[in-house]
Scaffold this motif. Sequence first.
Motif, PDB file in Angstrom:
ATOM      1  N   ARG A 168      78.574   1.030  -8.251  1.00  0.00           N
ATOM      2  CA  ARG A 168      79.965   1.390  -8.561  1.00  0.00           C
ATOM      3  C   ARG A 168      80.067   2.085  -9.912  1.00  0.00           C
ATOM      4  NH1 ARG A 168      83.846  -3.432  -8.715  1.00  0.00           N
ATOM      5  NH2 ARG A 168      83.593  -3.164 -10.945  1.00  0.00           N
ATOM      6  N   ILE A 169      79.324   1.543 -10.886  1.00  0.00           N
ATOM      7  CA  ILE A 169      79.330   2.149 -12.234  1.00  0.00           C
ATOM      8  C   ILE A 169      78.749   3.564 -12.155  1.00  0.00           C
ATOM      9  CG2 ILE A 169      78.327   2.002 -14.560  1.00  0.00           C
ATOM     10  CD1 ILE A 169      78.469  -1.107 -14.149  1.00  0.00           C
ATOM     11  N   TRP A 170      77.652   3.699 -11.399  1.00  0.00           N
ATOM     12  CA  TRP A 170      76.993   4.993 -11.258  1.00  0.00           C
ATOM     13  C   TRP A 170      77.936   6.004 -10.596  1.00  0.00           C
ATOM     14  CZ3 TRP A 170      75.010   7.595  -6.763  1.00  0.00           C
ATOM     15  CH2 TRP A 170      74.206   8.689  -7.069  1.00  0.00           C
ATOM     16  N   LYS A 171      78.655   5.521  -9.560  1.00  0.00           N
ATOM     17  CA  LYS A 171      79.599   6.383  -8.837  1.00  0.00           C
ATOM     18  C   LYS A 171      80.719   6.855  -9.783  1.00  0.00           C
ATOM     19  CE  LYS A 171      82.570   6.218  -4.869  1.00  0.00           C
ATOM     20  NZ  LYS A 171      83.330   5.307  -4.046  1.00  0.00           N
ATOM     21  N   THR A 172      81.203   5.931 -10.610  1.00  0.00           N
ATOM     22  CA  THR A 172      82.274   6.277 -11.569  1.00  0.00           C
ATOM     23  C   THR A 172      81.793   7.331 -12.554  1.00  0.00           C
ATOM     24  OG1 THR A 172      82.723   3.922 -11.480  1.00  0.00           O
ATOM     25  CG2 THR A 172      84.083   5.207 -12.961  1.00  0.00           C
ATOM     26  N   LEU A 173      80.544   7.158 -13.017  1.00  0.00           N
ATOM     27  CA  LEU A 173      79.997   8.122 -13.978  1.00  0.00           C
ATOM     28  C   LEU A 173      79.871   9.509 -13.365  1.00  0.00           C
ATOM     29  CD1 LEU A 173      77.259   5.995 -15.763  1.00  0.00           C
ATOM     30  CD2 LEU A 173      79.331   6.890 -16.773  1.00  0.00           C
ATOM     31  N   VAL A 174      79.381   9.530 -12.115  1.00  0.00           N
ATOM     32  CA  VAL A 174      79.232  10.823 -11.410  1.00  0.00           C
ATOM     33  C   VAL A 174      80.597  11.472 -11.235  1.00  0.00           C
ATOM     34  CG1 VAL A 174      78.622  11.856  -9.181  1.00  0.00           C
ATOM     35  CG2 VAL A 174      77.065  10.233 -10.272  1.00  0.00           C
ATOM     36  N   GLU A 175      81.579  10.655 -10.819  1.00  0.00           N
ATOM     37  CA  GLU A 175      82.934  11.189 -10.610  1.00  0.00           C
ATOM     38  C   GLU A 175      83.544  11.712 -11.913  1.00  0.00           C
ATOM     39  OE1 GLU A 175      85.111   8.106  -8.724  1.00  0.00           O
ATOM     40  OE2 GLU A 175      84.377   8.616  -6.729  1.00  0.00           O
TER      41      GLU A 175
ATOM     42  N   GLU B 258      81.878  12.970 -14.434  1.00  0.00           N
ATOM     43  CA  GLU B 258      81.233  14.249 -14.769  1.00  0.00           C
ATOM     44  C   GLU B 258      81.799  15.393 -13.941  1.00  0.00           C
ATOM     45  OE1 GLU B 258      77.043  14.530 -14.868  1.00  0.00           O
ATOM     46  OE2 GLU B 258      76.881  13.367 -16.712  1.00  0.00           O
ATOM     47  N   ARG B 259      82.144  15.079 -12.698  1.00  0.00           N
ATOM     48  CA  ARG B 259      82.723  16.118 -11.829  1.00  0.00           C
ATOM     49  C   ARG B 259      84.179  16.414 -12.179  1.00  0.00           C
ATOM     50  NH1 ARG B 259      80.761  13.969  -6.021  1.00  0.00           N
ATOM     51  NH2 ARG B 259      78.545  14.503  -6.159  1.00  0.00           N
ATOM     52  N   GLY B 260      84.735  15.607 -13.055  1.00  0.00           N
ATOM     53  CA  GLY B 260      86.127  15.815 -13.476  1.00  0.00           C
ATOM     54  C   GLY B 260      87.143  15.202 -12.545  1.00  0.00           C
ATOM     55  N   LYS B 261      86.657  14.339 -11.647  1.00  0.00           N
ATOM     56  CA  LYS B 261      87.589  13.694 -10.726  1.00  0.00           C
ATOM     57  C   LYS B 261      88.334  12.582 -11.456  1.00  0.00           C
ATOM     58  CE  LYS B 261      87.553  11.585  -6.176  1.00  0.00           C
ATOM     59  NZ  LYS B 261      86.720  10.912  -5.196  1.00  0.00           N
ATOM     60  N   PRO B 262      89.662  12.530 -11.393  1.00  0.00           N
ATOM     61  CA  PRO B 262      90.383  11.482 -12.118  1.00  0.00           C
ATOM     62  C   PRO B 262      90.079  10.099 -11.541  1.00  0.00           C
ATOM     63  CG  PRO B 262      91.883  12.711 -10.732  1.00  0.00           C
ATOM     64  CD  PRO B 262      90.574  13.405 -10.638  1.00  0.00           C
ATOM     65  N   SER B 263      89.868   9.139 -12.449  1.00  0.00           N
ATOM     66  CA  SER B 263      89.548   7.801 -11.955  1.00  0.00           C
ATOM     67  C   SER B 263      90.811   7.117 -11.442  1.00  0.00           C
ATOM     68  CB  SER B 263      88.915   6.972 -13.066  1.00  0.00           C
ATOM     69  OG  SER B 263      89.829   6.870 -14.119  1.00  0.00           O
ATOM     70  N   LYS B 264      90.613   6.269 -10.477  1.00  0.00           N
ATOM     71  CA  LYS B 264      91.757   5.606  -9.847  1.00  0.00           C
ATOM     72  C   LYS B 264      92.376   4.605 -10.820  1.00  0.00           C
ATOM     73  CE  LYS B 264      92.787   2.516  -6.106  1.00  0.00           C
ATOM     74  NZ  LYS B 264      92.186   1.404  -5.399  1.00  0.00           N
ATOM     75  N   PRO B 265      93.663   4.737 -11.111  1.00  0.00           N
ATOM     76  CA  PRO B 265      94.250   3.766 -12.052  1.00  0.00           C
ATOM     77  C   PRO B 265      94.334   2.381 -11.417  1.00  0.00           C
ATOM     78  CG  PRO B 265      95.926   5.254 -11.232  1.00  0.00           C
ATOM     79  CD  PRO B 265      94.646   5.706 -10.626  1.00  0.00           C
ATOM     80  N   ARG B 266      93.828   1.425 -12.152  1.00  0.00           N
ATOM     81  CA  ARG B 266      93.880   0.048 -11.662  1.00  0.00           C
ATOM     82  C   ARG B 266      94.844  -0.739 -12.547  1.00  0.00           C
ATOM     83  NH1 ARG B 266      88.591   1.773 -11.065  1.00  0.00           N
ATOM     84  NH2 ARG B 266      88.093   1.232 -13.206  1.00  0.00           N
TER      85      ARG B 266
END
Lengths: 197, 154
Positions: free
Chosen positions: B35-42, B44-52
């Motif tokens: 999950r952490i790795w996926k967040t880091l990749v996202e 870098e791609r500039g995808k906004p993280s999901k607000p929790r």
Amino acid sequence: MFTDLNVKDCGSELLEKAATLGYSALACWEHSAGERGVRIVGKKVLAPGSLEELKQSLVKIPAGRTVVSVSPRDTATARWSAHDGRVDTIVMTLENIDVFDKKQFSTMKYYGKPLEIWLSDLRKAGSLQLAKYYRRVNLALRMKIPVITGSGASDWSQLPHPRAAIYLLTLLLDFPEKEALRSLTSHPYSVIAGKVG
Amino acid sequence: MVEEPVTILVILLIAQAVLLATTVYYLGRVRRVLRIWKTLVEKERGKPSKPRKRYVVFALACSGNPSREMVEKHVENTFTTYYGKALLAKASPQLIFMDEKARRGVYRVSHLYVKHLISLFTIPLETGECKCLIIPLKTTGTLKKALKIMEKKR
């Protein structure tokens, strides 16, 4: 080991709250109550108008359990207080902010003098003053001068929770989180430890 | 004749490894790393993280009787003064629970702005004769846990 180096009046209620919030030592301008799980030392803030006035005031202060801070109004006083061994910290307030330039910080770094800032000033500052404050604090941090944060609390309701204060410094003044933590723990404690042993 | 037991042994070893990996995955460690790795990749791609959502449990140390409205107004005003209206909208701090008798409450805020909210607790709440100090107790990910903490710390 949270330490507040600038509390105006240490009443019994304030000491109780400080212990609850996790403070272990306070430097107080005035203190009427005895220590209640929190170590107390005296605090004197000098705001001399001239160098002569500073010298006269320093002579009158007895050596011992008092933290001596100087809030210089002009460059000569600022330079002198940076290398005077009787002065423990130099305070940057909204009134004397222009005194602090690169040369002043170089002198402070050479003599190992910490810079003291007050959270009460941050609350009062307008946007222009805050910008000046931000630039100078960041210059001090870049020059690796120890920065100490005091609350300037005059009653218990103004005493901040240490974690909240760390976040405020991180967000408002761009302190690195570790440095913000040190400004409330090890830096002020080393000043107090020199007083009480 | 000799090859057959070796093949069986290899198959058994592979099965064991798969079983071990599945167990570890479901224990949560590998899943967390992924999950952490996926967040880091996202990121870098500039995808906004999901607000929790995050729930900040706080206590009030007061000299008077603070009301829910007072706390809400104070936080909203100070948030706007220090961080502006834009961040207030993004953070959307909401006082979702407050026990006026016990002087405790729960604030809901976006996970990206938890520090912003807590930093405002340095500013004392002062209205008329009522003076309050807001003390952050704990930040949780669920309301259930926040309420449990609130009950526990009483």
